[in-house]
Design a protein around this motif. Structure first.
Motif, PDB file in Angstrom:
ATOM      1  N   ARG A  35      98.004 102.481  14.590  1.00 59.91           N
ATOM      2  CA  ARG A  35      98.830 103.759  14.094  1.00 59.91           C
ATOM      3  C   ARG A  35      99.426 103.977  15.476  1.00 59.91           C
ATOM      4  O   ARG A  35      99.012 104.150  16.584  1.00 59.91           O
ATOM      5  CB  ARG A  35      97.926 104.698  13.580  1.00 59.91           C
ATOM      6  CG  ARG A  35      98.806 105.738  12.933  1.00 59.91           C
ATOM      7  CD  ARG A  35      97.824 106.951  12.411  1.00 59.91           C
ATOM      8  NE  ARG A  35      97.078 107.567  13.505  1.00 59.91           N
ATOM      9  CZ  ARG A  35      95.884 108.267  13.276  1.00 59.91           C
ATOM     10  NH1 ARG A  35      95.196 108.009  12.207  1.00 59.91           N
ATOM     11  NH2 ARG A  35      95.400 109.004  14.252  1.00 59.91           N
ATOM     12  N   SER A  45     101.689 103.896   9.914  1.00 58.95           N
ATOM     13  CA  SER A  45     100.462 103.160   9.989  1.00 58.95           C
ATOM     14  C   SER A  45     100.772 101.779   9.771  1.00 58.95           C
ATOM     15  O   SER A  45     102.023 101.228   9.513  1.00 58.95           O
ATOM     16  CB  SER A  45      99.547 103.584   8.900  1.00 58.95           C
ATOM     17  OG  SER A  45      99.145 104.966   9.032  1.00 58.95           O
ATOM     18  N   GLY A  75      96.261 106.668  17.322  1.00 56.96           N
ATOM     19  CA  GLY A  75      94.814 106.206  16.719  1.00 56.96           C
ATOM     20  C   GLY A  75      93.960 105.994  17.531  1.00 56.96           C
ATOM     21  O   GLY A  75      93.978 106.248  18.825  1.00 56.96           O
TER      22      GLY A  75
END
Length: 152
Positions: free
Chosen positions: A74, A88, A107
């Motif tokens: 991400r 994503s 992420g």
């Protein structure tokens, strides 16, 4: 057909692992297909790998649109200093010509993306303008190289 025209018309395969990584702006950037590696004339394409919280410093492209496609993980893109766009795996983003943008891994795992810029700037030194200090050098500087193999 001349030899040079025939070479431009021939498909050329380049592996990202054979391209020298550029870490000046942050992350692991590898320009895989470019005027330098395959004699492209309309743009260039590469890969970006970011560890968690790692970023690519803010910049813009005066002549090119930038396309970013997340393959794994991400990333977040900040456009024009305020708009945040989360991406994503399986999602892409087009950054219009001249818009400042910064990307980072938002992420908890390594992120991997593919990018493409087109059209090419008239000269490589005109294609990229840094707008914040670079993580490796501490100062914005033009980057004149648009890719090459690690063995060059």
């Amino acid at each position: 057909m001349s030899d040079s025209a025939q070479q431009l018309a021939a498909p050329v395969k380049v592996a990202a692992r054979d391209v020298a990584p550029n870490r000046r702006r942050g992350g692991d950037i590898r320009v895989v297909l470019s005027p330098k590696t395959v004699a492209s004339t309309s743009g260039f394409m590469g890969t970006l790998t970011l560890a968690p919280d790692e970023f690519v410093a803010e910049h813009y492209h005066p002549y090119s649109e930038e396309f970013i496609f997340v393959v794994r993980g991400r990333i977040t893109a900040r456009i024009e200093g305020e708009t945040l766009i989360e991406l994503s795996a399986g999602e892409g983003l087009m950054v219009p010509i001249g818009q400042r943008h910064r990307v980072w891994n938002s992420g908890t795992e390594e992120a991997h993306a593919v990018f493409h810029l087109s059209p090419l700037a008239p000269r490589p030194d005109l294609g990229h303008v840094d707008t914040e200090p670079l993580p490796q050098s501490g100062a914005g500087q033009p980057q004149l190289d648009v890719g090459g193999r690690a063995d060059e």
